[in-house]
Design an enzyme around this catalytic site. Sequence first.
Site, PDB file in Angstrom:
ATOM      1  N   CYS A 133     -83.099   8.916 -53.627  1.00  0.00           N
ATOM      2  CA  CYS A 133     -83.968  10.189 -53.412  1.00  0.00           C
ATOM      3  C   CYS A 133     -83.892  11.174 -54.301  1.00  0.00           C
ATOM      4  O   CYS A 133     -84.707  11.991 -54.639  1.00  0.00           O
ATOM      5  CB  CYS A 133     -83.709  10.598 -52.075  1.00  0.00           C
ATOM      6  N   HIS A 174     -86.822  17.150 -51.969  1.00  0.00           N
ATOM      7  CA  HIS A 174     -87.252  15.678 -51.646  1.00  0.00           C
ATOM      8  C   HIS A 174     -87.415  15.746 -49.906  1.00  0.00           C
ATOM      9  O   HIS A 174     -86.773  16.612 -49.311  1.00  0.00           O
ATOM     10  CB  HIS A 174     -85.844  15.076 -51.646  1.00  0.00           C
ATOM     11  N   ASN A 184     -89.740   9.839 -45.247  1.00  0.00           N
ATOM     12  CA  ASN A 184     -88.849   9.939 -46.504  1.00  0.00           C
ATOM     13  C   ASN A 184     -89.268   8.711 -47.381  1.00  0.00           C
ATOM     14  O   ASN A 184     -89.004   7.660 -47.012  1.00  0.00           O
ATOM     15  CB  ASN A 184     -87.290  10.019 -46.075  1.00  0.00           C
TER      16      ASN A 184
HETATM   17  N1  ACO Z   1     -84.943   8.468 -30.736  1.00  0.00           N
HETATM   18  C1  ACO Z   1     -84.252   8.930 -29.556  1.00  0.00           C
HETATM   19  N2  ACO Z   1     -82.870   9.444 -29.519  1.00  0.00           N
HETATM   20  C2  ACO Z   1     -82.423   8.934 -30.661  1.00  0.00           C
HETATM   21  C3  ACO Z   1     -82.673   8.488 -32.087  1.00  0.00           C
HETATM   22  C4  ACO Z   1     -84.306   8.203 -31.870  1.00  0.00           C
HETATM   23  N3  ACO Z   1     -84.956   7.630 -32.831  1.00  0.00           N
HETATM   24  N4  ACO Z   1     -82.082   8.388 -33.071  1.00  0.00           N
HETATM   25  C5  ACO Z   1     -80.868   8.850 -32.340  1.00  0.00           C
HETATM   26  N5  ACO Z   1     -80.809   9.141 -31.163  1.00  0.00           N
HETATM   27  C6  ACO Z   1     -80.166   9.601 -30.253  1.00  0.00           C
HETATM   28  C7  ACO Z   1     -78.514   9.207 -30.706  1.00  0.00           C
HETATM   29  O1  ACO Z   1     -78.336   7.929 -29.812  1.00  0.00           O
HETATM   30  C8  ACO Z   1     -77.862  10.278 -29.963  1.00  0.00           C
HETATM   31  O2  ACO Z   1     -77.516   9.920 -28.610  1.00  0.00           O
HETATM   32  P1  ACO Z   1     -76.286  10.425 -27.610  1.00  0.00           P
HETATM   33  O3  ACO Z   1     -76.012  11.761 -27.936  1.00  0.00           O
HETATM   34  O4  ACO Z   1     -76.621   9.682 -26.386  1.00  0.00           O
HETATM   35  O5  ACO Z   1     -75.494   9.496 -28.451  1.00  0.00           O
HETATM   36  C9  ACO Z   1     -78.871  11.412 -29.952  1.00  0.00           C
HETATM   37  O6  ACO Z   1     -79.971  11.098 -30.273  1.00  0.00           O
HETATM   38  C10 ACO Z   1     -78.387  12.296 -31.092  1.00  0.00           C
HETATM   39  O7  ACO Z   1     -78.159  11.617 -32.300  1.00  0.00           O
HETATM   40  P2  ACO Z   1     -77.753  12.029 -33.866  1.00  0.00           P
HETATM   41  O8  ACO Z   1     -77.730  10.881 -34.839  1.00  0.00           O
HETATM   42  O9  ACO Z   1     -76.538  12.938 -33.804  1.00  0.00           O
HETATM   43  O10 ACO Z   1     -79.117  13.070 -34.039  1.00  0.00           O
HETATM   44  P3  ACO Z   1     -79.273  13.995 -35.214  1.00  0.00           P
HETATM   45  O11 ACO Z   1     -79.654  15.077 -34.608  1.00  0.00           O
HETATM   46  O12 ACO Z   1     -78.130  13.979 -36.317  1.00  0.00           O
HETATM   47  O13 ACO Z   1     -80.503  13.389 -35.923  1.00  0.00           O
HETATM   48  C11 ACO Z   1     -81.157  12.358 -38.145  1.00  0.00           C
HETATM   49  C12 ACO Z   1     -80.493  12.188 -36.826  1.00  0.00           C
HETATM   50  C13 ACO Z   1     -82.881  12.559 -37.605  1.00  0.00           C
HETATM   51  C14 ACO Z   1     -81.227  10.990 -38.578  1.00  0.00           C
HETATM   52  C15 ACO Z   1     -80.674  13.463 -38.912  1.00  0.00           C
HETATM   53  O14 ACO Z   1     -79.207  13.267 -38.715  1.00  0.00           O
HETATM   54  C16 ACO Z   1     -81.022  13.425 -40.250  1.00  0.00           C
HETATM   55  O15 ACO Z   1     -82.217  13.591 -40.548  1.00  0.00           O
HETATM   56  N6  ACO Z   1     -80.144  13.461 -41.168  1.00  0.00           N
HETATM   57  C17 ACO Z   1     -80.387  13.296 -42.504  1.00  0.00           C
HETATM   58  C18 ACO Z   1     -80.906  11.922 -43.033  1.00  0.00           C
HETATM   59  C19 ACO Z   1     -81.442  11.984 -44.405  1.00  0.00           C
HETATM   60  O16 ACO Z   1     -82.024  13.166 -44.718  1.00  0.00           O
HETATM   61  N7  ACO Z   1     -81.220  11.234 -45.245  1.00  0.00           N
HETATM   62  C20 ACO Z   1     -81.942  11.379 -46.736  1.00  0.00           C
HETATM   63  C21 ACO Z   1     -81.324  10.628 -47.690  1.00  0.00           C
HETATM   64  S1  ACO Z   1     -82.044   8.914 -47.584  1.00  0.00           S
HETATM   65  C22 ACO Z   1     -81.744   8.223 -49.033  1.00  0.00           C
HETATM   66  O17 ACO Z   1     -81.147   8.849 -49.997  1.00  0.00           O
HETATM   67  C23 ACO Z   1     -81.821   6.772 -49.246  1.00  0.00           C
END
Ligand code: ACO
Length: 402
Positions: free
Chosen positions: A178, A328, A358
């Site tokens: 990215c 990004h 993304n």
């Molecule tokens: N739908 C419903 N529930 C979900 C989903 C979903 N799609 N995904 C995760 N959950 C649940 C999890 O299982 C967890 O449940 P639990 O509490 O019962 O265990 C809960 O939601 C919280 O999960 P987290 O992973 O802690 O959620 P978070 O608030 O961290 O959000 C996310 C996840 C959106 C992926 C976030 O962490 C994020 O955006 N991170 C950055 C990712 C990114 O920007 N990557 C960019 C680089 S990519 C590249 O370079 C190729």
Amino acid sequence: MANASGLFTPVVPSGIRSRFSASVGIHRSGFWFSEGVSTRRVLCASTVEGAENISPSQSRVPRLSNRGCKLVGCGSAVPSLQISNDDLAKIVDTSDEWISVRTGIRNRRVLSGKDSLNALAVDAARKALEMAEVDPIDVDLVLLCTSTPEDLFGSAPQIQKALGCKNNPLAYDITAACSGFVLGLVSAACYIRGGGFNNVLVIGADALSRYVDWTDRGTCILFGDAAGAVLVQACDGEEDGLFAFDMHSDGDGQRHLNASIKGNEVDHALGSNGSVLGFSPKISSYSCIQMNGKEVFRFACRAVPQSIESALEKAGLSGSSIDWLLLHQANQRIIDAVASRLEMPSERVISNLSNYGNTSAASIPLALDEAVRSGKVQAGHTIAAAGFGAGLTWGSAIVRWG
Ligand code: ACO
């Protein structure tokens, strides 16, 4: 796997990885510098008067006198198949509400059927050339920023051929996930300022849908496919449109975000002969994207504002002199957190990830292209652009449009 409508069949082919590490910058004033190394003026030994007095170490990073670069055209292309959050809720346990609240994403486009990433890249590049009014024959460098090339050895020469760049310009791929587009932009500036290149096409194109585990709700909701391109052109040093940049990488963070190689032993292919050679041949493939979302989130919110602040300082500019913040497009909450830290009002923040998710190296030129064509970004506007992602890599560039 197919979605409920049966239109979309993601596949997981091989990919390519490489690296980038640097923390360097070029000032508008004409100084090249590298962190930890004293600032000095470096001139191109072959073209500058008095060059015979320059030592080899000084000329290693050449700069032609009084040459700048500017961004004069942009274009983008996305696949026609749109996948909404509701579509995803039919294949994994998620909901439109969860995805949109946590990420800001509502739709994404993905390659399907006979779509190809190369075709998207060519489409985006053509539009950029048209806007810039540059003939493909006059392009002397094509940089394809991608982590998902359709040829492991690099797809840029195929893009060059399809565009009709008949003078056989240099064309190669840059892999930095990215952050790829920002790295490509800075590379273009270096080629123009130091290498005498005149028209450099920087294309960001990625199809992460091919590397997503479509049963993993933690990652499959995030990504989409797209291509965006910018034509960077040589100009007088006084008109230079890349004011400063700041770039980093941290291989230690790779454990938080990767799509690593897997070697599958195929000694059956050699039968008993394999043991004679003393090695076990392998056919490689890549795993789907593995991500610790929370760690990546924390990393982005910490590193990106620091990088932009550093680039602004190198440029001698303050946040208030920036017209647009263009990050990004990974997660709206990351964009909001960075904007808040930089005290950027939301009306000066470019965001289009609700429609595309993304799109990795494509996200910045795709958002830029939409903002330019809608009249938001105008000639003379200053943009703070930042990429971040796998590697880990991150970097920012302060540029002027037009
Ligand atoms: N739908 C419903 N529930 C979900 C989903 C979903 N799609 N995904 C995760 N959950 C649940 C999890 O299982 C967890 O449940 P639990 O509490 O019962 O265990 C809960 O939601 C919280 O999960 P987290 O992973 O802690 O959620 P978070 O608030 O961290 O959000 C996310 C996840 C959106 C992926 C976030 O962490 C994020 O955006 N991170 C950055 C990712 C990114 O920007 N990557 C960019 C680089 S990519 C590249 O370079 C190729």
